[in-house]
Design an enzyme around this catalytic site. Structure first.
Site, short mmCIF file in Angstrom:
data_model
loop_
_atom_site.label_atom_id
_atom_site.label_comp_id
_atom_site.label_asym_id
_atom_site.label_seq_id
_atom_site.Cartn_x
_atom_site.Cartn_y
_atom_site.Cartn_z
N GLU A 66 44.55 40.94 38.19
CA GLU A 66 44.75 40.74 36.87
C GLU A 66 46.19 41.43 36.28
O GLU A 66 46.51 42.56 36.32
CB GLU A 66 43.71 41.58 35.95
CG GLU A 66 42.26 41.03 36.40
CD GLU A 66 41.58 40.04 35.57
OE1 GLU A 66 42.49 39.56 34.43
OE2 GLU A 66 40.51 39.58 35.52
N HIS B 222 45.13 36.32 37.42
CA HIS B 222 44.62 36.25 36.04
C HIS B 222 45.56 36.98 35.28
O HIS B 222 46.42 37.71 35.57
CB HIS B 222 43.21 36.88 36.16
CG HIS B 222 42.26 36.62 36.68
ND1 HIS B 222 41.06 35.98 36.42
CD2 HIS B 222 41.81 37.08 38.10
CE1 HIS B 222 40.35 35.78 37.46
NE2 HIS B 222 40.58 36.46 38.74
N ASP C 276 43.94 31.25 32.30
CA ASP C 276 44.75 32.16 32.55
C ASP C 276 44.82 31.92 34.23
O ASP C 276 44.17 31.22 35.01
CB ASP C 276 43.96 33.72 32.47
CG ASP C 276 42.76 34.12 33.38
OD1 ASP C 276 41.92 33.05 33.44
OD2 ASP C 276 42.77 34.86 34.12
N HIS D 122 43.38 31.63 37.91
CA HIS D 122 41.55 31.40 37.54
C HIS D 122 41.76 30.16 36.84
O HIS D 122 40.53 29.61 37.23
CB HIS D 122 41.64 32.39 36.37
CG HIS D 122 40.23 33.00 36.28
ND1 HIS D 122 39.66 33.87 35.44
CD2 HIS D 122 38.86 32.34 36.97
CE1 HIS D 122 38.35 33.84 35.34
NE2 HIS D 122 38.00 33.04 36.42
ZN LIG Z 1 40.89 35.43 34.78
#
Ligand SMILES: [Zn+2]
Length: 146
Positions: A85, A3, A131, A121
């Site tokens: 992330e 992400h 993303d 994602h």
């Molecule tokens: Zn995401």
């Protein structure tokens, strides 16, 4: 699962991502935060712009990063994926140290779990999520892991 996140959107370096995943984001601190404070979201890992790695959830526990999602016919990807992330945005390149940390992390996870599918994602929630975005260098990442 890869992400990107930045809080507020497009800004890097603040404490807000940490606050969000710790459940302590102040909805008054920024207009955008009113929309997301209180959401039940989390990720296993965050990689900051300088490449530092922060773990929020053990990889054998579920994190809430995928939302409505599907991968190879399986729904609810939170049940079987590890969410990473990268501090970033769809419209800017990721930082060099982030690729290095991500590669190291992915190699470590594969050493533990065996070969993993690497996905974004946007791959598991197409049309809903964009993303990690067009700047993420998949070829580089894949080559660095295998
Ligand atoms: Zn995401």
């Amino acid at each position: 699962m890869v992400h990107n996140i930045s809080l507020p959107p497009g800004e890097f370096g603040g404490p807000w991502i940490d606050d969000l995943f710790m459940g302590t984001l102040d909805p008054q601190a920024h207009p955008y935060f009113r929309k997301i404070a209180g959401l039940e979201v989390s990720a296993h890992y965050v990689i900051r712009r300088d490449g530092s790695l922060i773990q929020y959830v053990p990889t054998d526990k579920r994190a809430w990063h995928a939302g409505v999602s599907s991968w190879k016919g399986c729904e609810r990807c939170n049940d079987f994926s590890i969410g990473v992330e990268l501090e970033g945005a769809d419209d800017v390149p990721f930082a060099e140290p982030q690729y290095e940390t991500l590669a190291r992390l992915a190699r470590g996870l594969q050493a533990r779990y065996g070969k993993l599918d690497l996905a974004g994602h946007s791959d598991i929630a197409p049309g809903r999520k964009t993303d990690p975005g067009p700047w993420f260098d998949w070829a580089r990442f894949r080559a660095s892991v295998t």
